[in-house]
Design an enzyme around this catalytic site. Structure first.
Site, short mmCIF file in Angstrom:
data_model
loop_
_atom_site.label_atom_id
_atom_site.label_comp_id
_atom_site.label_asym_id
_atom_site.label_seq_id
_atom_site.Cartn_x
_atom_site.Cartn_y
_atom_site.Cartn_z
N ASN A 1 4.56 -1.00 0.89
CA ASN A 1 3.63 0.13 0.98
C ASN A 1 2.20 -0.40 0.88
OD1 ASN A 1 2.24 2.53 0.85
ND2 ASN A 1 3.03 3.13 -1.17
N LYS B 1 -0.49 1.20 1.27
CA LYS B 1 -1.38 2.24 0.72
C LYS B 1 -2.66 2.33 1.55
CE LYS B 1 0.82 1.79 -3.76
NZ LYS B 1 0.69 1.85 -5.22
N HIS C 1 5.70 9.87 -3.12
CA HIS C 1 5.13 8.79 -3.95
C HIS C 1 4.35 9.40 -5.11
CE1 HIS C 1 2.76 5.32 -5.20
NE2 HIS C 1 3.66 4.58 -4.58
N GLU D 1 1.61 8.80 -6.38
CA GLU D 1 0.19 9.07 -6.12
C GLU D 1 0.02 10.40 -5.39
OE1 GLU D 1 -0.41 4.28 -6.01
OE2 GLU D 1 -0.50 5.39 -4.12
N GLU E 1 10.37 4.55 -9.04
CA GLU E 1 9.10 3.90 -9.37
C GLU E 1 8.53 4.49 -10.65
OE1 GLU E 1 6.92 2.16 -5.71
OE2 GLU E 1 6.71 4.32 -5.60
N GLY F 1 1.01 -0.67 -10.08
CA GLY F 1 -0.34 -1.21 -10.02
C GLY F 1 -0.96 -1.55 -11.36
N SER G 1 5.00 -2.91 -9.61
CA SER G 1 4.51 -4.26 -9.89
C SER G 1 5.56 -5.34 -9.62
CB SER G 1 3.99 -4.35 -11.33
OG SER G 1 2.88 -3.49 -11.51
#
Length: 254
Positions: free
Chosen positions: A10, A12, A96, A98, A166, A172, A212
């Protein structure tokens, strides 16, 4: 037949034309396991999706990072599932963290998006995962089960769905779920699918880990019984993504 290892990258909201060309060049030049060992999907920003698709070797598939919940129309800034199909893009990432946190996409909205994408012929990487607060409160499985149920309520087949677990606190941040933590949630997710859907769905659905993942931790994570691959963020922009793809070899003889 075992579940084929799956590695998604991904990208992003990252990349310039030149940077994207370099990533594509690195992928095309990398030595990766054969297609019968690993399925590889990369997800560039929409503006680069067509050039990435045309330049990548056929071993690599392309995914969109999101798509709209229904047929296109007066939805400024959105991309419809039909558009992706028209461009020959086979995969899309939906739900996701986010998107859930920043754009306030609810479990139900994510479920609707997954169902619509599937109905148009796309394959879906459906993301679930808990926040740090939820993990510390001991509600990880309650949260992940609710997210998965919202999808299950809207779809009739899991054949074209890959579930990406996730943990939000590991995305991140440099923090990674330990292999044991990842395996625990993956096993519980598979158990949920067996109990609430069907045993064969639980056995065949790939559950991949994201948060990560990098070249140094991928083999140990990938070696866990119920970890069927990865959804990789930042490291998918770097040469070490090739090393992460090679982690599929740990399952080759399993």
């Amino acid at each position: 037949m075992g579940r084929k290892f799956f590695v998604g990258g991904n990208w992003k909201c990252n990349g310039t034309k030149d940077e994207v060309k370099q990533i594509v060049s690195t992928l095309n030049g990398g030595q990766v396991p054969s297609a019968d060992v690993v399925e590889i999907v990369v997800s560039p920003p929409f503006v680069f999706i067509q050039c990435v698709k045309s330049e990548l070797k056929s071993h690599f598939q392309v995914a969109a990072q999101n798509c709209w919940v229904k047929k296109g129309g007066a939805f400024t800034g959105e991309i419809s599932a039909e558009m992706l199909v028209n461009l020959g893009i086979p995969w899309v990432i939906i739900g996701h963290s986010e998107r859930r946190a920043i754009f306030k996409e609810s479990n139900e909205f994510v479920g609707d998006k997954v169902a619509y994408a599937l109905s148009q012929g796309l394959k879906v990487i459906a993301c679930v995962g808990e926040t740090l607060e939820e993990r510390e409160a001991g509600t990880t499985m309650k949260v992940v089960a609710a997210q998965t149920k919202a999808i299950a309520d809207k779809i009739s087949s899991w054949d074209n769905v890959v579930v990406a677990y996730e943990p939000v606190w590991a995305i991140g941040t440099g923090k990674v779920a330990t292999p044991a933590q990842a395996q625990e949630v993956h096993a519980e997710l598979r158990k949920w699918l067996e109990t609430n859907i069907k045993a064969d769905v639980a056995a065949s659905t790939r559950i991949i880990y994201g948060g990560s993942v990098n070249g140094s931790n991928c083999k140990e994570l990938g070696g866990q019984q119920d970890v069927d691959g990865f959804l990789v963020g930042g490291a998918s922009l770097k040469p070490e993504f090739i090393d992460i793809i090679k982690a599929a070899e740990v399952k080759k003889s399993a």
